[in-house]
Design a protein around this motif. Structure first.
Motif, short mmCIF file in Angstrom:
data_model
loop_
_atom_site.label_atom_id
_atom_site.label_comp_id
_atom_site.label_asym_id
_atom_site.label_seq_id
_atom_site.Cartn_x
_atom_site.Cartn_y
_atom_site.Cartn_z
N ASP A 21 -10.84 1.76 -19.60
CA ASP A 21 -11.26 0.30 -20.16
C ASP A 21 -12.23 -0.09 -19.19
OD1 ASP A 21 -11.53 -2.43 -20.65
OD2 ASP A 21 -9.56 -2.43 -21.39
N GLN A 22 -13.68 -0.40 -19.50
CA GLN A 22 -14.70 -0.87 -18.33
C GLN A 22 -14.48 -2.03 -18.22
OE1 GLN A 22 -16.39 1.08 -16.87
NE2 GLN A 22 -16.60 3.01 -17.73
N THR A 23 -13.94 -3.17 -18.98
CA THR A 23 -13.68 -4.30 -18.79
C THR A 23 -12.78 -4.70 -17.71
OG1 THR A 23 -14.29 -5.08 -20.83
CG2 THR A 23 -13.01 -6.63 -19.67
N PHE A 24 -11.72 -3.68 -17.72
CA PHE A 24 -10.73 -3.77 -16.63
C PHE A 24 -11.20 -3.35 -15.48
CE2 PHE A 24 -7.18 -1.66 -14.35
CZ PHE A 24 -6.26 -2.90 -14.10
N VAL A 25 -12.17 -2.17 -15.40
CA VAL A 25 -12.75 -1.53 -14.16
C VAL A 25 -13.73 -2.74 -13.56
CG1 VAL A 25 -14.08 -0.03 -13.37
CG2 VAL A 25 -12.50 0.82 -15.15
N SER A 26 -14.26 -3.35 -14.29
CA SER A 26 -15.05 -4.37 -13.83
C SER A 26 -14.29 -5.49 -13.24
CB SER A 26 -15.99 -4.96 -14.93
OG SER A 26 -17.00 -4.13 -15.47
N GLU A 27 -13.25 -6.19 -13.62
CA GLU A 27 -12.31 -7.01 -12.99
C GLU A 27 -11.77 -6.36 -11.71
OE1 GLU A 27 -8.68 -10.07 -14.23
OE2 GLU A 27 -9.61 -8.49 -15.68
N LEU A 28 -11.25 -5.05 -11.74
CA LEU A 28 -10.88 -4.62 -10.63
C LEU A 28 -11.74 -4.34 -9.50
CD1 LEU A 28 -8.14 -3.23 -9.75
CD2 LEU A 28 -9.08 -1.10 -10.52
N LEU A 29 -13.15 -4.05 -9.88
CA LEU A 29 -14.20 -4.17 -8.75
C LEU A 29 -14.54 -5.58 -8.14
CD1 LEU A 29 -16.63 -1.40 -10.32
CD2 LEU A 29 -15.72 -1.28 -8.19
N CYS A 30 -14.30 -6.65 -9.06
CA CYS A 30 -14.64 -7.68 -8.65
C CYS A 30 -13.47 -8.35 -7.75
CB CYS A 30 -14.70 -8.91 -9.71
SG CYS A 30 -16.33 -8.35 -10.79
N ASN A 31 -12.40 -7.76 -7.77
CA ASN A 31 -11.27 -8.42 -7.11
C ASN A 31 -10.98 -7.56 -5.51
OD1 ASN A 31 -9.90 -10.82 -8.42
ND2 ASN A 31 -10.78 -9.59 -9.83
N LEU A 32 -11.64 -6.43 -5.55
CA LEU A 32 -11.43 -5.62 -4.46
C LEU A 32 -11.31 -6.09 -3.14
CD1 LEU A 32 -12.72 -1.87 -5.37
CD2 LEU A 32 -10.42 -2.59 -5.18
N ASN A 33 -12.57 -6.95 -2.96
CA ASN A 33 -12.57 -7.64 -1.71
C ASN A 33 -11.37 -8.51 -1.19
OD1 ASN A 33 -14.96 -6.08 -1.20
ND2 ASN A 33 -16.31 -7.72 -2.01
N ASN A 34 -10.71 -8.90 -2.19
CA ASN A 34 -9.61 -9.77 -1.80
C ASN A 34 -8.17 -8.94 -1.46
OD1 ASN A 34 -11.33 -11.99 -2.61
ND2 ASN A 34 -10.78 -11.87 -4.81
N MET A 35 -8.41 -7.56 -1.50
CA MET A 35 -6.96 -6.86 -1.04
C MET A 35 -7.17 -6.19 0.21
SD MET A 35 -6.98 -5.14 -5.21
CE MET A 35 -7.14 -6.14 -6.53
N GLU A 36 -6.22 -6.23 0.70
CA GLU A 36 -6.13 -5.17 2.12
C GLU A 36 -5.65 -3.75 1.87
OE1 GLU A 36 -4.04 -7.20 5.10
OE2 GLU A 36 -4.91 -9.27 4.58
N LEU A 37 -6.44 -3.12 1.61
CA LEU A 37 -6.38 -1.52 1.38
C LEU A 37 -7.07 -0.64 2.33
CD1 LEU A 37 -7.28 -1.68 -2.66
CD2 LEU A 37 -5.00 -1.98 -1.29
N GLY A 38 -6.17 0.40 2.87
CA GLY A 38 -6.61 1.24 3.73
C GLY A 38 -7.91 2.16 3.38
N THR A 39 -7.63 2.59 2.01
CA THR A 39 -8.85 3.34 1.37
C THR A 39 -9.77 2.54 0.73
OG1 THR A 39 -7.41 3.89 -0.55
CG2 THR A 39 -7.14 5.34 1.54
N LEU A 40 -10.04 1.30 0.87
CA LEU A 40 -10.85 0.47 0.08
C LEU A 40 -12.10 1.15 -0.11
CD1 LEU A 40 -11.02 -2.27 -1.35
CD2 LEU A 40 -11.88 -3.12 1.05
N LYS A 41 -12.83 1.54 0.98
CA LYS A 41 -14.10 2.13 0.79
C LYS A 41 -14.37 3.21 -0.24
CE LYS A 41 -17.71 4.00 3.71
NZ LYS A 41 -18.16 4.75 5.08
N ARG A 42 -13.37 4.09 -0.26
CA ARG A 42 -13.40 5.29 -1.29
C ARG A 42 -13.00 4.55 -2.56
NH1 ARG A 42 -9.25 10.39 -1.62
NH2 ARG A 42 -10.21 11.34 -3.38
#
Length: 521
Positions: A315-336
């Motif tokens: 669902d590309q709308t969901f993928v877009s929302e996920l991409l927009c919020n990634l910088n607010n998350m602390e994830l070890g593999t964030l870059k990948r």
């Protein structure tokens, strides 16, 4: 750089605890089941669950007219409880998490890890067969079910699709890629109800086989699926699908599931849905099959695979929302994660793909630069993208004839020694076929995707350490008898030769022997 190697992890016997994300799990022995390569899986799951929990709570609150206190989550196969603990500490909007495992030893480990991380208020450890637990909750329902088994997940799907609430999220991992990728088609049919093909697009075929299997399980109970995100990574596939209830929508599965045909010579791919339907018309059966017995490209026979899911993987709308919020998350593999999601966001909604190296190797010609081949497709008026599942993939809406026209045009500019090709070989048949279009290899401005221009970490090579699905958990407790079923112990020395001397009775029991043999004994 496109490739990012995993850093070497410390050996488990040298540490007393393992930290991942905001969670820390205790290590009491060297048999703890922890796979560091799966951190990408857990990071991505936490990211998806963050977006889903927020939208789910907003939707239900708006529907009920009062603020909702959070979603309830089931991790059916929890092992150490790491995933549940990470959800509790990193995802807001969760009311309760049930961390379940069939092993009493695992549940004790989960309980200790919950206390160690101070999340007793959110996580409830549970000792139960996962399928039985889900069947018991068919009326109460879960908002989210996470299935991450070792190997094939299909034995859990019937219970899972019934015990999810309407609009609930099902997260499923499958690690038996050898089966899904075509090495054992009869086993794939046994487990997933579909025939897999040995194809360069095998990782996407694996995703589509799993999705059709989930859709088939759901349809039995008047439910249908909407994939939010479907990932092929490392040694496994991972899908995130919403489950809804609607008998009418279930019937649309006949147009979203179909067969795939692959030539045994040139490996050209054709797909055909089980049914066709116009927006206001009835369902109609297609003329089957959609291909001739011999491929019109190279005159070789065809193999049939499927059924597979033919509709959208994401669902590309969901993928877009996920991409927009990634910088607010602390994830070890964030870059990948950021790189993979960007490739997915660019991915065409078209089933399957070719790989550039395989297209050229079939005609024994050296491989052109990817941007050059992509430009030829774009100059011909078609669209093209990568698939996140393969770094040299070509996903396009161009017909097979056009793809091979571009291959022929490249070979004309870089001719091979045709006298070395065997008569009636796929290569000779392809190269002797007349061109149908004019091909231009001029660089097209859209040939270089944005994800590549930004040098995102789009594809990862296999790490040299700690890579693979790990070892299956060996300790399983029978919930009724309490007996320990350890396969390693049960099969110990199963095939070893007996060192003891055989007695006469032993030999007589196993074979017929002569009198002379008896005398020697």
């Amino acid at each position: 750089m496109d490739d990012e190697h995993c850093t070497k992890k410390p050996k488990l016997e040298n540490v007393t605890s393992i930290k991942e994300g905001k969670a820390e799990i205790l290590v009491n022995d060297t048999n703890v089941f922890y796979n560091p390569v799966q951190e990408f899986n857990r990071d991505l799951s936490a990211a998806v669950l963050t977006i889903y929990a927020r939208t789910r709570n907003e939707e239900v609150s708006k529907k009920d007219g009062q603020k909702r206190d959070g979603i309830n989550v089931l991790e059916a196969l929890s092992a150490t409880g790491l995933r549940s603990i990470r959800y509790a500490k990193e995802v807001s909007g969760i009311k309760e998490i049930i961390a379940n495992d069939i092993s009493a030893k695992a549940v004790e480990s989960i309980r200790k890890n919950i206390q160690h991380n101070g999340v007793d208020n959110l996580i409830k450890p549970n000792h139960e067969d996962a399928t039985l637990l889900m069947y018991k909750n068919r009326r109460n329902h879960f908002d989210v079910i996470d299935l991450d088994p070792y190997g094939c997940p299909t034995i859990f799907l019937d219970a899972a699709v019934q015990s999810l609430s309407d609009g609930g999220l099902l997260m499923v991992t499958a690690t038996d890629m050898a089966v899904l990728a075509g090495n054992s088609p009869e086993t794939c049919y046994l487990k997933y109800g579909a025939i897999s093909l040995k194809s360069k697009a095998c990782h996407e075929i694996a995703l589509r086989i799993l999705l059709q299997n989930i859709a088939s399980h759901a349809a039995r109970y008047g439910r249908y699926i909407v994939p939010l995100l479907s990932i092929s990574a490392d040694f496994y596939i991972r899908v995130f699908v919403k489950i809804f209830s609607s008998q009418i929508k279930c019937k649309e599965n006949a147009t979203k599931i179909g067969m795939v045909y692959q030539c045994t010579g040139c490996e050209s791919i054709n797909i055909q849905p089980l049914c066709y339907k116009k927006p206001s018309g009835p369902y109609k059966l297609p003329s089957s099959p959609c291909v001739d017995q011999l491929c019109k490209i190279c005159r070789h026979k065809q193999h049939t695979g499927g059924p597979i899911w033919l509709n959208s993987l994401h669902d590309q709308t969901f993928v877009s929302e996920l991409l927009c919020n990634l910088n607010n998350m602390e994830l070890g593999t964030l870059k990948r994660i950021n790189g993979v999601l960007n490739v997915i966001h660019e991915e065409l909604d078209i089933p399957l793909y070719y790989t550039l190296d395989r297209l050229m190797s079939i005609v024994r010609c050296h491989t052109p630069p990817m941007i050059v081949f992509r430009s030829a497709l774009l100059n011909a008026g078609y669209t093209v993208s990568y698939s996140h599942a393969n770094k040299i993939s070509i996903k396009t809406n161009a017909p097979n004839e056009v793809v091979w026209d571009i291959v022929r045009a490249w070979e004309k500019e870089h001719p091979i020694k045709r006298d070395k090709l065997q008569n009636d070989s796929p290569a000779l048949n392809i190269l002797n076929t007349p061109m149908t279009i004019d091909v231009s290899f001029n660089i097209h401005p859209l040939a270089n995707p944005v994800s590549r221009q930004k040098h995102l970490t789009r594809f990862q090579t296999n790490p040299t350490v700690n890579w693979g699905p790990g070892t299956r958990a060996t300790t399983i407790i029978d919930l009724e008898t309490g007996a320990k079923n350890c396969k390693k112990i049960k099969n110990q020395n199963k095939n070893s030769r007996k060192e003891k001397c055989l007695t006469t009775e032993d030999i007589i029991d196993t074979k017929t022997i002569s009198t002379n043999e008896l005398d020697q004994i």
